[in-house]
Design a protein around this motif. Structure first.
Motif, PDB file in Angstrom:
ATOM      1  N   LYS A 329       1.227  -0.972   0.106  1.00 60.89           N
ATOM      2  CA  LYS A 329      -0.554  -0.352   0.198  1.00 60.89           C
ATOM      3  C   LYS A 329       1.202   0.835  -0.312  1.00 60.89           C
ATOM      4  O   LYS A 329       0.313   2.693  -0.501  1.00 60.89           O
ATOM      5  CB  LYS A 329      -0.766   0.009   1.475  1.00 60.89           C
ATOM      6  CG  LYS A 329      -1.887  -0.621   0.971  1.00 60.89           C
ATOM      7  CD  LYS A 329      -3.169  -0.793   2.774  1.00 60.89           C
ATOM      8  CE  LYS A 329      -2.433  -0.987   3.753  1.00 60.89           C
ATOM      9  NZ  LYS A 329      -3.374  -1.158   4.538  1.00 60.89           N
ATOM     10  N   GLN A 347       6.590   0.860 -10.070  1.00 56.77           N
ATOM     11  CA  GLN A 347       5.269   1.280 -10.505  1.00 56.77           C
ATOM     12  C   GLN A 347       4.688  -0.468 -11.201  1.00 56.77           C
ATOM     13  O   GLN A 347       3.732  -0.989 -10.965  1.00 56.77           O
ATOM     14  CB  GLN A 347       4.860   2.142 -10.722  1.00 56.77           C
ATOM     15  CG  GLN A 347       3.295   2.637 -10.599  1.00 56.77           C
ATOM     16  CD  GLN A 347       2.452   4.028 -10.501  1.00 56.77           C
ATOM     17  OE1 GLN A 347       3.298   4.591 -10.234  1.00 56.77           O
ATOM     18  NE2 GLN A 347       1.391   3.451 -10.137  1.00 56.77           N
ATOM     19  N   CYS A 352       2.525  -0.012  -6.805  1.00 58.56           N
ATOM     20  CA  CYS A 352       2.398   0.760  -6.224  1.00 58.56           C
ATOM     21  C   CYS A 352       3.788   1.865  -6.635  1.00 58.56           C
ATOM     22  O   CYS A 352       4.355   1.802  -6.727  1.00 58.56           O
ATOM     23  CB  CYS A 352       3.107  -0.194  -4.379  1.00 58.56           C
ATOM     24  SG  CYS A 352       2.961   1.338  -3.805  1.00 58.56           S
TER      25      CYS A 352
END
Length: 559
Positions: A329, A347, A352
């Motif tokens: 997260k 990413q 993320c």
């Protein structure tokens, strides 16, 4: 930070202010979270987990040992020279609970660097990993250190695994050179002695120094930033609001590859993550990428704290790309500039985004941060809550939005000053409490900030500060070197690498000889990677070597 921004997006969840005066000390906060989250895991390393209750118990035993079995007194400095192992939080919080000041010491230091830090801080005790004890043994006679506690990597494990780990490291990998330190005590012995005694909680004022965190200086001399209990509490509160935008209390696991002896990782893992009841998985040797990935395979993690070079190294490994990132997260980046390529790779692999921040040892460390979900790549985010930032010209005049100038910071996380260096403190912090960062920045209309240049000549290698004067002093000591200049040059792996330009009196001197000379006297990341011989170096009309001219030449080559 831009309060309107957050109140519009998180009307219920983001604090409007911080109040570091709510608590007397880091120890008071520690007492609260170890009781509140007693059964939760606090740290895991090499498969062994330390719960909050065990952290409480073992750090209390260490505090009792220090108070009852040594000559140490409240306020004394204790150097802790450990990588990311379970012993670090035990020693650090134990020392604080006994009223002592933690002197964080890089395990990679050379004897010269260790001797300077021990003597400058006035450290009277040392906690050191056995792997580094031989270097400590060489310098201890030249310092004021009276008590030495030695620990081995596997010391917090059960008997069978402890014996296996320590035997393999010492006899198979041969990573523990022989050493002789008269009077040294093993950490396990210290904890056993302390466990049978009680300690007296020290009376600590929030403005007392909690940590002496050493940072390089423009003169090449490492200085101790005095970080008070109030400084650390303030930065913990400032980061708490940001992290809890996406993280839940008592439910998260964070990967901790960056060294806890660095204030960035200390604040994240030993302050924010503990205060929120969360769990940190310690990585003792992040340079061992295959071993690092094996650890990641055994944990479901929601938070990753790293820096540019680490993101790139991991994303280049198939086994890493095959991991389950569904629980991730929050990814936090700091210590060096995040490149677009690294951010895009991360990413793409994990799904993320990376939230990049900016900080300094002198600011405990976080100054600004990209809010999760609203990151602007290429910026260092907005000032954290309770922090003022401005940019000024060379005369100290504040610049308008969009104009560049030296970034200055004011807030409760700004250090008390440099240890026993009032002149250096006065040069860095003005009478109104503004700290000059030495970085040239631009503040945008939306409150986000960009670092556009460095006013000082500091070189950043894989997130570590390298100061040219220190490198130059070492290289100049070579008998065949007449003059030398050190600059940072672009490097795809470490962001920057050290390059030295030198004039030699011996035409047969080689680059390899210069590098080997430096390697014996400097920590690895400070060692020059490139050497260029010249007949002369560019200078001002008064004879000062123009590093910037040399650096500009290198930048032009890479343009």
């Amino acid at each position: 930070m831009n309060e309107q921004f957050f109140q519009e997006r998180y009307p219920e969840g983001y604090p409007k202010s911080v109040n570091p005066d709510l608590h007397e000390s880091v120890v008071e906060i520690f007492d609260g979270f170890v009781a509140k989250y007693a059964d939760r895991p606090a740290f895991t390393c090499l498969g062994q987990t330390l719960t909050y209750a065990e952290l409480n118990e073992k750090s209390a035993a260490f505090a009792a040992y220090l108070q009852n079995e040594t000559s140490l007194q409240a306020g004394d400095r204790i150097a802790i020279q450990l990588p990311n192992v379970l012993q670090y939080p035990i020693a650090a919080f134990g020392a604080m609970r006994a009223g002592m000041v933690v002197v964080n010491t890089n395990p990679l230091y050379t004897e010269r660097e260790m001797e300077h830090q021990f003597n400058d801080s006035g450290a009277k005790a040392l906690v050191v990993l056995a792997n580094m004890a031989s270097k400590a043994a060489d310098v201890l006679p030249n310092t004021g250190i009276k008590h030495v506690i030695v620990t081995q990597v596997g010391d917090m494990h059960g008997l069978v695994k402890r014996t296996l780990i320590n035997t393999v490291i010492k006899h198979v990998k041969k990573e523990v050179p022989a050493y002789n330190i008269p009077g040294a005590v093993s950490l396990r012995t210290a904890l056993a002695k302390g466990a049978g005694q009680s300690f007296t909680p020290a009376k600590v004022d929030r403005n007392d120094v909690a940590v002496l965190q050493y940072t390089g200086g423009t003169t090449g001399v490492a200085k101790g930033a005095m970080l008070t209990h109030r400084n650390l509490i303030a930065n913990m509160q400032q980061c708490h609001g940001l992290f809890t935008m996406v993280l839940d209390e008592g439910k998260e696991s964070a990967i901790a590859p960056l060294p806890l002896y660095h204030i960035y990782a200390f604040t994240v893992h030993c302050m924010v993550m503990l205060e929120t009841g969360n769990h940190s998985i310690l990585i003792p040797n992040p340079r061992d990428i295959p071993g690092f990935i094996k650890t990641l395979q055994t944990h479901k993690f929601s938070t990753f704290v790293g820096l540019n070079t680490l993101f790139v190294a991991l994303c280049g490994q198939k086994d890493f790309c095959d991991l389950d990132f569904s629980g991730l997260k929050l990814t936090v980046s700091g210590g060096m500039a995040l490149t677009k390529d690294a951010a895009d790779q991360w990413q793409g692999v994990t799904g993320c985004e990376i939230s990049e921040g900016f900080g300094m040892t002198e600011t405990s460390p976080v100054v600004s941060f990209n809010p999760p979900g609203y990151a602007q790549l290429g910026t260092i985010g907005m000032p954290v809550i309770g922090t003022q930032c401005k940019v000024v010209d060379d005369e100290g005049n504040e610049q308008e939005v969009g104009q560049s100038g030296e970034l200055c910071v004011k807030g409760p996380q700004v250090m008390k000053g440099y240890w026993q260096r009032p002149e250096a403190t006065a040069e860095t912090i003005d009478e109104d409490g503004w700290l000059k960062t030495g970085d040239v920045a631009v503040i945008q209309e939306d409150g986000y900030m960009k670092i556009v240049d460095r006013k000082k000549d500091m070189i950043i290698v894989s997130g570590f500060n390298v100061y040219p004067n220190e490198v130059e002093d070492v290289v100049a000591a070579h008998p065949d070197v007449v003059e030398v200049a050190a600059v940072g040059v672009p490097d795809p792996k470490s962001s920057e690498a050290v390059k030295v330009f030198l004039v030699s009196s011996n035409e047969n001197l080689t680059a390899a000889e210069v590098i080997n000379w430096s390697r014996e006297r400097l920590t690895a990341y400070k060692v020059p990677r490139h050497v260029e011989f010249r007949d002369e170096l560019p200078k001002t009309n008064v004879g000062k070597i123009l590093r910037r001219e040399l650096r500009d030449e290198e930048l032009a080559k890479n343009a």
